[in-house]
Design a protein around this motif. Structure first.
Motif, short mmCIF file in Angstrom:
data_model
loop_
_atom_site.label_atom_id
_atom_site.label_comp_id
_atom_site.label_asym_id
_atom_site.label_seq_id
_atom_site.Cartn_x
_atom_site.Cartn_y
_atom_site.Cartn_z
N ASN A 20 49.48 -50.59 90.06
CA ASN A 20 48.92 -49.49 90.85
C ASN A 20 49.46 -48.15 90.37
N GLU A 21 50.78 -48.12 90.08
CA GLU A 21 51.37 -46.88 89.58
C GLU A 21 50.67 -46.46 88.29
N VAL A 24 46.90 -45.20 89.11
CA VAL A 24 46.71 -43.85 89.66
C VAL A 24 47.05 -42.79 88.62
N ASN A 38 39.76 -45.55 92.70
CA ASN A 38 40.03 -45.31 94.12
C ASN A 38 39.76 -46.54 94.97
N VAL A 41 42.65 -49.58 93.74
CA VAL A 41 44.05 -49.48 94.14
C VAL A 41 44.29 -50.07 95.54
N PRO A 42 43.54 -49.62 96.56
CA PRO A 42 43.77 -50.25 97.88
C PRO A 42 43.40 -51.73 97.90
N PHE A 45 46.20 -53.68 96.54
CA PHE A 45 47.28 -53.73 97.53
C PHE A 45 47.00 -54.80 98.58
N GLY A 46 45.76 -54.81 99.09
CA GLY A 46 45.39 -55.78 100.11
C GLY A 46 45.48 -57.20 99.60
#
Lengths: 289, 299
Positions: A20-21, A24, A38, A41-42, A45-46
């Motif tokens: 993720n780092e 972005v 966009n 990334v979430p 995470f999920g």
């Protein structure tokens, strides 16, 4: 065994975070790939959370009563689809829709009615602000006493919960039209209704939609909590409290997943309508919801 | 929205509206309880005048809708007449709920502020967390309350903490959203000025971002404290009515003690009003010590 699980979990966590780092920081030129990042990334995470949840509950042998693995929840939910649908029908299609519609429309109507009376505005608005902060779900036992176990009592709770946010927000929205614009309407000799329909209501839409969004969550909460105080033998809140009593945690989670999906769709639909209606608003034009 | 100067001017309309509400309440109580009053008189076999029937409908033990004075008397009896340690004292129950609310509110605020700081300073956190934080609010999260309580009970954690955790979860969201907005609220020229000073990231935070976010923080805190109270009350429902305002509501509904339900509701209303008022007062105090101009405080 336990040590490996933890190490693997930490490893996955760090890898996903690192990815993720990296994502972005990627410089994209096209708008499409920027949008993809966009979303990715979430989502990443999920998914990482779900994987960790599955891994840790299985690896650490967490009892199913305390926290079932996502796969168990999914299997339970799929196995009980008819029950989930009956609960959905009772709680959402009956209680929430009826209460939400009545509460929001009456809040809007009262806001319009008191608009012409400064006296009522001064008297009702501070009260409305105050009541919005109160724990209104507490009236659920009274509603059950008055309107019985079935959906009308839940709808009544929702009506009271949604009425005041709608009233206060609409009133703030009606005051949002600028002085210049109102003066312009006056120079046109516009009647109260004309300036309401052509100027003040359109200016109030963002506020009204704000209330509609707040109320969508409140309505779901109202219906579910009111069912804790008594319900017929189906309903989401009823299912949650009884299955919890039977220590059937997976079923509770399945019901919560349904509630989450319904809540998000409800909210999303209102947000979509909002974008259509208030297309002129800066927050919509800028591409942010 | 309401400016302090308007408050005095608007006191009269508020009083009138409240009076109208009370009058309507009495009328509703008379009509709704009349049938039950007549029934109870008939059961006792007492021959009465119609007037007595109407009077009794305001003095029933378990009315459908208690009259305001009945609630006031009940509240007086359960607060001032009993010692605060008594299990029947409303003050005791209010304190049980209030303590869970305050712990949850404190934890939620701290968590929210920390998350907001992380989100503002780390792009990966911003992108991966923010959508989920917003999505989590469209979920009727109070539905999780009973499970959380029972599960934590099973692990051996009971009492104040599970309720406080629900309050934490509910109250952290407005704080995160408000603080992210607040920490980003300084304008570009202000950041540029800090850059010309060669300010470090932590200096920018303490001297620019943090002070700029204070109004946003308090606006969120008012919402958070009200919602934390709701969380604590709902958190008390599934524990089987041990103590607290939520327990009073539940036991009242089991036994049809309407007066008890209403007095618990009013106590909850007073608590909510008081908490929001206190946050507002602290806000004014902080704004004054930070040197805000009075008219900006009102905005």
């Amino acid at each position: 065994m336990i040590a490996t699980t933890v190490v693997v979990a930490v490893g996955i966590w760090l890898a996903a975070w690192g990815l993720n780092e990296y994502l972005v920081r990627v410089k994209t030129r096209s708008r499409q790939s920027a949008r993809a990042v966009n979303l990715a990334v979430p989502a990443l995470f999920g998914i990482t959370l779900l994987i960790l949840w599955e891994l840790l509950t299985r690896g650490l042998h967490v009892p199913e009563i305390i926290l079932p693995a996502p796969s168990v929840i999914l299997a339970t939910g799929l196995g009980a689809l008819p029950i989930l649908y009956a609960d959905f029908q009772q709680t959402v299609l009956k209680s929430v829709l009826a209460g939400y519609t009545i509460g929001c429309s009456s809040g809007l109507a009262v806001a319009l009615l008191i608009d012409r009376s400064p006296f009522l505005k001064k008297g009702l608005l501070p009260l409305g602000n105050f009541v919005s902060a109160l724990p209104i779900v507490g009236i659920a036992p009274i509603a059950v006493m008055w309107f019985g176990f079935d959906w009308p009592s839940k709808a009544a709770v929702i009506v009271v919960m949604t009425f005041f946010p709608m009233l206060v927000n609409t009133q703030a929205g009606l005051a949002a039209a600028g002085h210049m614009e109102r003066d312009l309407m006056r120079t046109y000799a516009a009647s109260w209704w004309q300036s309401m329909v052509k100027l003040r209501l359109p200016a109030a839409w963002p506020f009204i939609f704000n209330a509609l969004k707040i109320n969508s969550t409140l309505a779901m909460i109202g219906a579910i909590v009111a069912e804790f105080f008594g319900a017929p033998v189906y309903g989401m809140g009823f299912r949650i409290s009884t299955e919890m009593g039977r220590m059937n945690t997976a079923m509770v989670w399945a019901e919560i997943v349904v509630a989450a999906i319904v809540g998000s769709i409800f909210y999303g639909m209102i947000a979509l309508i909002e974008r259509r209606v208030t297309f002129w608003h800066p927050s919509v034009r800028g591409g942010q919801a | 929205m309401e400016k302090p100067g308007l408050l005095r001017e608007s006191a009269f309309p508020i009083v009138v509206v409240i009076l109208v509400v009370v009058i309507f309440w009495y009328a509703a109580a008379l009509l709704m309880n009349h049938g039950a009053a007549l029934d109870s008189l008939k059961l006792k076999g007492i021959e009465t005048t119609p007037l007595q029937g109407w009077l009794l409908s305001l003095a029933l033990e378990r009315p459908l809708l208690p009259a305001p004075h009945q609630i006031a008397v009940e509240m007086w009896n359960t607060t001032a007449q009993l010692s605060v340690t008594s299990k029947r004292s409303l003050v005791y129950h209010a304190w049980v709920t209030l303590s869970a609310t305050l712990v949850g509110f404190g934890l939620g605020t701290a968590l929210g502020v920390l998350l907001a700081i992380g989100i503002v300073h780390n792009r990966a956190m911003d992108k991966s967390l923010m959508p989920w934080i917003i999505a989590s609010q469209t979920i009727p999260i109070l539905a999780v309350a009973p499970m959380l309580i029972v599960v934590l009970n099973a692990v051996g954690i009971s009492g104040l903490l599970p309720k406080a955790l629900i309050s934490t979860y509910l109250s952290f969201f407005p704080v995160v959203v408000g603080m992210v907005k607040g920490l980003r609220s300084p304008e570009t020229i202000q950041f540029d000025l800090m850059h010309t000073y060669f300010a470090s990231s932590s200096q920018i935070f303490w001297k620019l971002r943090w002070p700029a976010s204070v109004p946003f923080l308090f606006a969120s805190l008012k919402v958070a404290v009200a919602i934390a109270l709701i969380g604590a009350i709902v958190g008390e429902l599934p524990t089987g009515a041990v103590a607290g305002l939520g327990a009073r509501l539940l036991s009242g509904s089991y036994y049809g003690q309407t007066i008890q339900i209403w007095s618990a509701l009013f106590m909850a209303a007073f608590l909510a009003g008081g908490l929001v008022l206190i946050v507002g007062l602290v806000e004014k105090l902080v704004a004054r010590t930070m040197g805000a101009k009075p008219e900006r405080m009102a905005a």
